[in-house]
Design an enzyme around this catalytic site. Structure first.
Site, PDB file in Angstrom:
ATOM      1  N   SER A  68       0.788  -1.233   0.000  1.00  0.00           N
ATOM      2  CA  SER A  68       0.000   0.000   0.000  1.00  0.00           C
ATOM      3  C   SER A  68       0.821   1.283   0.000  1.00  0.00           C
ATOM      4  O   SER A  68       0.252   2.373  -0.040  1.00  0.00           O
ATOM      5  CB  SER A  68      -0.977   0.016   1.188  1.00  0.00           C
ATOM      6  OG  SER A  68      -2.081  -0.821   0.916  1.00  0.00           O
ATOM      7  N   LYS A  71      -0.101   3.679  -2.721  1.00  0.00           N
ATOM      8  CA  LYS A  71      -1.123   4.731  -2.621  1.00  0.00           C
ATOM      9  C   LYS A  71      -0.512   6.122  -2.446  1.00  0.00           C
ATOM     10  O   LYS A  71      -1.199   7.132  -2.646  1.00  0.00           O
ATOM     11  CB  LYS A  71      -2.076   4.419  -1.475  1.00  0.00           C
ATOM     12  CG  LYS A  71      -2.908   3.149  -1.692  1.00  0.00           C
ATOM     13  CD  LYS A  71      -3.895   2.949  -0.565  1.00  0.00           C
ATOM     14  CE  LYS A  71      -4.786   1.738  -0.814  1.00  0.00           C
ATOM     15  NZ  LYS A  71      -4.145   0.480  -0.407  1.00  0.00           N
ATOM     16  N   SER A 128      -6.373   3.238   4.227  1.00  0.00           N
ATOM     17  CA  SER A 128      -5.734   2.542   3.106  1.00  0.00           C
ATOM     18  C   SER A 128      -6.785   1.801   2.286  1.00  0.00           C
ATOM     19  O   SER A 128      -6.600   0.647   1.885  1.00  0.00           O
ATOM     20  CB  SER A 128      -4.656   1.566   3.598  1.00  0.00           C
ATOM     21  OG  SER A 128      -3.749   1.271   2.555  1.00  0.00           O
TER      22      SER A 128
END
Length: 293
Positions: A68, A71, A128
Protein backbone atom coordinates in the site's frame (compact mmCIF):
# COMPACT_ATOMS: atom_id res chain seq x y z
CA UNK A 1 73.56 -2.06 40.64
CA UNK A 2 70.68 0.02 39.20
CA UNK A 3 68.55 -1.90 36.64
CA UNK A 4 66.71 0.41 34.23
CA UNK A 5 64.66 -2.44 32.67
CA UNK A 6 61.53 -2.11 34.88
CA UNK A 7 61.36 1.63 34.13
CA UNK A 8 61.63 0.98 30.38
CA UNK A 9 58.94 -1.71 30.59
CA UNK A 10 56.61 0.66 32.42
CA UNK A 11 57.27 3.35 29.80
CA UNK A 12 56.34 1.05 26.90
CA UNK A 13 53.31 -0.28 28.77
CA UNK A 14 52.06 3.29 29.29
CA UNK A 15 52.78 4.12 25.65
CA UNK A 16 50.80 1.07 24.50
CA UNK A 17 47.85 2.12 26.68
CA UNK A 18 47.88 5.62 25.20
CA UNK A 19 47.90 4.19 21.67
CA UNK A 20 44.99 1.93 22.55
CA UNK A 21 42.98 4.81 24.02
CA UNK A 22 43.74 6.99 21.01
CA UNK A 23 42.54 4.21 18.72
CA UNK A 24 39.31 3.92 20.67
CA UNK A 25 38.77 7.68 20.37
CA UNK A 26 39.24 7.75 16.61
CA UNK A 27 37.66 4.43 15.62
CA UNK A 28 34.04 4.14 16.71
CA UNK A 29 32.99 0.71 17.95
CA UNK A 30 30.68 -1.48 15.91
CA UNK A 31 27.00 -1.28 16.74
CA UNK A 32 24.53 -4.15 16.42
CA UNK A 33 21.12 -3.49 14.87
CA UNK A 34 18.38 -6.11 15.11
CA UNK A 35 16.47 -6.42 11.84
CA UNK A 36 12.91 -7.78 12.16
CA UNK A 37 12.92 -9.31 8.68
CA UNK A 38 14.62 -11.98 6.59
CA UNK A 39 17.45 -10.66 4.45
CA UNK A 40 15.66 -11.48 1.18
CA UNK A 41 12.70 -9.22 2.07
CA UNK A 42 14.39 -6.48 4.08
CA UNK A 43 15.29 -3.11 2.64
CA UNK A 44 15.75 0.21 4.41
CA UNK A 45 17.01 3.73 3.96
CA UNK A 46 17.20 6.89 6.04
CA UNK A 47 17.64 10.20 4.23
CA UNK A 48 18.13 13.70 5.59
CA UNK A 49 15.28 15.37 3.70
CA UNK A 50 16.85 18.83 4.01
CA UNK A 51 20.21 17.93 2.48
CA UNK A 52 19.48 14.69 0.62
CA UNK A 53 22.30 12.98 2.53
CA UNK A 54 21.90 9.23 2.96
CA UNK A 55 22.32 8.37 6.65
CA UNK A 56 21.66 4.63 6.51
CA UNK A 57 20.84 2.05 3.87
CA UNK A 58 20.58 -1.68 3.39
CA UNK A 59 19.44 -3.14 0.05
CA UNK A 60 17.85 0.22 -0.75
CA UNK A 61 18.03 -0.38 -4.52
CA UNK A 62 16.85 -4.01 -4.41
CA UNK A 63 13.48 -4.79 -5.98
CA UNK A 64 10.65 -5.08 -3.46
CA UNK A 65 6.84 -5.15 -3.54
CA UNK A 66 5.46 -1.76 -2.45
CA UNK A 67 2.08 -3.00 -1.10
CA UNK A 68 0.00 0.00 0.00
CA UNK A 69 2.96 2.37 -0.22
CA UNK A 70 1.67 2.45 -3.82
CA UNK A 71 -1.12 4.73 -2.62
CA UNK A 72 1.44 7.50 -2.01
CA UNK A 73 1.67 7.89 -5.79
CA UNK A 74 -2.12 7.63 -6.17
CA UNK A 75 -2.34 10.56 -3.76
CA UNK A 76 0.46 12.44 -5.53
CA UNK A 77 -1.57 12.45 -8.75
CA UNK A 78 -4.75 13.37 -6.87
CA UNK A 79 -2.95 16.30 -5.22
CA UNK A 80 -1.79 17.39 -8.68
CA UNK A 81 -5.40 17.34 -9.88
CA UNK A 82 -6.38 19.49 -6.89
CA UNK A 83 -3.54 21.92 -7.58
CA UNK A 84 -4.48 22.28 -11.25
CA UNK A 85 -8.15 22.82 -10.48
CA UNK A 86 -9.25 19.67 -12.25
CA UNK A 87 -10.98 18.62 -9.02
CA UNK A 88 -11.91 20.39 -5.81
CA UNK A 89 -12.19 18.89 -2.35
CA UNK A 90 -15.97 18.78 -2.86
CA UNK A 91 -15.82 16.92 -6.20
CA UNK A 92 -17.77 13.66 -6.05
CA UNK A 93 -15.91 10.58 -7.29
CA UNK A 94 -18.20 7.73 -8.40
CA UNK A 95 -17.38 4.26 -7.09
CA UNK A 96 -17.75 1.71 -9.89
CA UNK A 97 -18.65 -1.94 -9.42
CA UNK A 98 -15.00 -2.79 -10.15
CA UNK A 99 -13.79 -0.38 -7.47
CA UNK A 100 -16.36 -1.60 -4.94
CA UNK A 101 -15.34 -5.23 -5.57
CA UNK A 102 -11.76 -4.72 -4.36
CA UNK A 103 -10.74 -6.85 -1.36
CA UNK A 104 -10.32 -5.20 2.06
CA UNK A 105 -9.21 -2.94 3.46
CA UNK A 106 -12.08 -0.82 2.08
CA UNK A 107 -15.07 1.37 3.01
CA UNK A 108 -17.66 -0.93 1.37
CA UNK A 109 -19.74 1.09 -1.07
CA UNK A 110 -23.06 0.14 -2.65
CA UNK A 111 -23.79 0.44 -6.35
CA UNK A 112 -24.17 4.03 -7.50
CA UNK A 113 -22.51 5.62 -4.47
CA UNK A 114 -19.73 8.23 -4.59
CA UNK A 115 -17.20 9.89 -2.29
CA UNK A 116 -15.98 13.48 -2.15
CA UNK A 117 -12.27 14.16 -2.79
CA UNK A 118 -11.55 15.33 0.76
CA UNK A 119 -12.98 12.12 2.23
CA UNK A 120 -11.25 10.07 -0.47
CA UNK A 121 -7.86 11.44 0.56
CA UNK A 122 -8.53 10.62 4.20
CA UNK A 123 -9.83 7.15 3.33
CA UNK A 124 -6.65 6.37 1.37
CA UNK A 125 -4.27 7.80 3.98
CA UNK A 126 -5.96 6.60 7.16
CA UNK A 127 -7.85 3.45 6.16
CA UNK A 128 -5.73 2.54 3.11
CA UNK A 129 -9.06 1.89 1.38
CA UNK A 130 -8.55 -0.14 -1.78
CA UNK A 131 -12.00 0.62 -3.19
CA UNK A 132 -11.39 4.36 -2.89
CA UNK A 133 -7.93 4.15 -4.47
CA UNK A 134 -9.37 2.36 -7.51
CA UNK A 135 -12.26 4.85 -7.76
CA UNK A 136 -9.74 7.73 -7.80
CA UNK A 137 -7.70 5.93 -10.47
CA UNK A 138 -10.72 5.42 -12.71
CA UNK A 139 -11.87 9.00 -12.27
CA UNK A 140 -8.48 10.57 -13.08
CA UNK A 141 -7.17 8.00 -15.57
CA UNK A 142 -10.28 6.69 -17.29
CA UNK A 143 -9.29 3.17 -16.19
CA UNK A 144 -7.05 1.76 -13.50
CA UNK A 145 -4.61 0.46 -16.14
CA UNK A 146 -4.29 3.91 -17.73
CA UNK A 147 -3.85 5.48 -14.30
CA UNK A 148 -1.10 2.97 -13.44
CA UNK A 149 0.74 4.05 -16.60
CA UNK A 150 0.40 7.68 -15.43
CA UNK A 151 1.79 6.67 -12.04
CA UNK A 152 4.83 5.01 -13.59
CA UNK A 153 5.43 7.99 -15.88
CA UNK A 154 5.35 10.40 -12.94
CA UNK A 155 7.67 8.09 -10.99
CA UNK A 156 10.27 8.38 -13.76
CA UNK A 157 9.96 12.17 -13.78
CA UNK A 158 10.57 12.24 -10.02
CA UNK A 159 13.71 10.11 -10.35
CA UNK A 160 12.16 6.83 -9.21
CA UNK A 161 14.16 4.80 -11.69
CA UNK A 162 13.26 1.29 -10.48
CA UNK A 163 9.51 1.53 -9.90
CA UNK A 164 6.72 0.08 -12.01
CA UNK A 165 3.07 0.52 -11.00
CA UNK A 166 0.36 -1.87 -12.18
CA UNK A 167 -2.51 -0.72 -9.98
CA UNK A 168 -3.51 2.16 -7.72
CA UNK A 169 -3.91 0.24 -4.48
CA UNK A 170 -0.84 -1.95 -4.01
CA UNK A 171 -2.82 -5.17 -4.03
CA UNK A 172 -0.72 -8.15 -5.18
CA UNK A 173 0.64 -7.95 -8.72
CA UNK A 174 3.88 -9.68 -9.66
CA UNK A 175 4.84 -6.84 -11.99
CA UNK A 176 4.44 -4.04 -9.46
CA UNK A 177 7.88 -3.37 -8.01
CA UNK A 178 9.80 -0.58 -6.31
CA UNK A 179 12.82 0.03 -4.07
CA UNK A 180 13.30 1.60 -0.66
CA UNK A 181 15.26 4.40 -2.33
CA UNK A 182 12.42 5.16 -4.73
CA UNK A 183 9.91 5.25 -1.89
CA UNK A 184 12.13 7.74 -0.05
CA UNK A 185 12.23 9.88 -3.20
CA UNK A 186 8.44 9.81 -3.36
CA UNK A 187 8.07 10.65 0.33
CA UNK A 188 10.33 13.68 -0.03
CA UNK A 189 8.54 14.74 -3.22
CA UNK A 190 5.15 14.70 -1.48
CA UNK A 191 6.52 16.83 1.35
CA UNK A 192 8.19 19.37 -0.91
CA UNK A 193 5.57 19.62 -3.65
CA UNK A 194 2.43 19.59 -1.51
CA UNK A 195 3.20 21.12 1.89
CA UNK A 196 -0.40 22.39 2.08
CA UNK A 197 -1.73 18.82 1.74
CA UNK A 198 0.86 16.99 3.81
CA UNK A 199 -1.22 17.37 6.99
CA UNK A 200 -3.43 14.53 5.75
CA UNK A 201 -0.59 12.07 6.40
CA UNK A 202 -0.56 12.91 10.10
CA UNK A 203 -4.23 11.97 10.62
CA UNK A 204 -4.90 8.78 12.54
CA UNK A 205 -8.71 8.73 12.14
CA UNK A 206 -11.56 10.52 10.36
CA UNK A 207 -15.34 10.67 10.34
CA UNK A 208 -17.19 9.17 7.37
CA UNK A 209 -20.97 9.08 7.21
CA UNK A 210 -21.23 9.49 10.97
CA UNK A 211 -18.75 6.71 11.71
CA UNK A 212 -15.25 7.06 13.15
CA UNK A 213 -12.72 5.32 10.90
CA UNK A 214 -9.43 4.47 12.61
CA UNK A 215 -6.07 4.08 10.89
CA UNK A 216 -3.13 1.67 10.80
CA UNK A 217 -0.12 3.95 11.32
CA UNK A 218 0.84 3.46 14.94
CA UNK A 219 4.02 5.54 14.49
CA UNK A 220 1.80 8.62 14.77
CA UNK A 221 1.87 9.75 18.39
CA UNK A 222 4.49 7.16 19.30
CA UNK A 223 7.61 9.17 18.46
CA UNK A 224 7.66 12.94 18.89
CA UNK A 225 8.28 14.55 15.52
CA UNK A 226 6.75 11.81 13.37
CA UNK A 227 4.18 13.41 11.04
CA UNK A 228 3.29 10.63 8.53
CA UNK A 229 3.44 9.03 5.95
CA UNK A 230 2.10 5.57 4.92
CA UNK A 231 2.10 1.89 5.87
CA UNK A 232 1.64 -1.15 3.64
CA UNK A 233 1.35 -4.92 3.77
CA UNK A 234 0.79 -7.86 1.50
CA UNK A 235 2.07 -11.34 2.20
CA UNK A 236 4.73 -11.12 -0.51
CA UNK A 237 6.13 -7.82 0.79
CA UNK A 238 5.98 -8.12 4.54
CA UNK A 239 5.23 -5.01 6.60
CA UNK A 240 6.39 -1.79 4.91
CA UNK A 241 6.39 1.85 5.99
CA UNK A 242 7.56 5.27 4.92
CA UNK A 243 7.91 7.61 7.90
CA UNK A 244 8.54 11.34 8.03
CA UNK A 245 10.27 12.81 11.09
CA UNK A 246 10.29 16.59 11.48
CA UNK A 247 11.44 18.12 14.78
CA UNK A 248 14.21 20.24 16.30
CA UNK A 249 15.46 21.37 12.93
CA UNK A 250 15.83 17.81 11.60
CA UNK A 251 13.75 16.30 8.82
CA UNK A 252 14.23 12.60 8.06
CA UNK A 253 12.56 10.19 5.68
CA UNK A 254 12.76 6.60 6.92
CA UNK A 255 11.76 3.62 4.77
CA UNK A 256 11.57 0.07 6.11
CA UNK A 257 10.36 -2.83 3.97
CA UNK A 258 9.83 -6.52 4.63
CA UNK A 259 9.32 -6.66 8.40
CA UNK A 260 7.72 -9.72 10.01
CA UNK A 261 5.11 -7.71 11.93
CA UNK A 262 3.83 -4.15 12.24
CA UNK A 263 5.03 -3.91 15.84
CA UNK A 264 8.55 -5.03 14.98
CA UNK A 265 8.61 -2.72 11.97
CA UNK A 266 7.66 0.24 14.15
CA UNK A 267 10.28 -0.66 16.76
CA UNK A 268 12.86 -0.77 13.97
CA UNK A 269 11.81 2.61 12.57
CA UNK A 270 12.14 4.14 16.02
CA UNK A 271 15.62 2.62 16.39
CA UNK A 272 16.66 4.02 13.01
CA UNK A 273 15.40 7.49 13.93
CA UNK A 274 17.32 7.44 17.22
CA UNK A 275 20.42 6.14 15.44
CA UNK A 276 20.21 8.85 12.78
CA UNK A 277 19.77 11.65 15.31
CA UNK A 278 22.63 10.50 17.55
CA UNK A 279 25.92 12.35 16.91
CA UNK A 280 27.84 9.44 18.45
CA UNK A 281 26.71 7.13 15.62
CA UNK A 282 28.43 9.12 12.88
CA UNK A 283 30.95 6.82 11.21
CA UNK A 284 30.01 3.86 13.35
CA UNK A 285 29.93 0.50 11.58
CA UNK A 286 26.61 -1.27 11.99
CA UNK A 287 26.36 -5.04 12.13
CA UNK A 288 22.93 -6.39 11.19
CA UNK A 289 21.25 -9.30 12.94
CA UNK A 290 18.49 -10.54 10.61
CA UNK A 291 15.36 -12.28 11.83
CA UNK A 292 16.48 -15.75 10.73
CA UNK A 293 19.95 -15.48 12.31
Amino acid sequence: MYNPLPLIQRFFAALALLVLLAGCATTPPDSVLAVPAPAQKYAAIVVDARTGKQLFEVSSTAQRYPASLTKMMTLYLLFEALESGRVSKQTQIPVSDHAASQPPTKLRFRRGESIDVDSAIRAIVVKSANDVAVAVAEYLGGSEDQFAAMMTSRARQLGMTSTIFRNASGLPDGGQMTTARDMAVLGMALHRRFPQQFHYFSESDFMFRGRLVRGHNDMLGRVRGVDGIKTGYIRASGFNIVTSYNADGRNLIVVVMGADSARQRNDHVEALIQRSLSPTMDGTKTRLMFAEQ
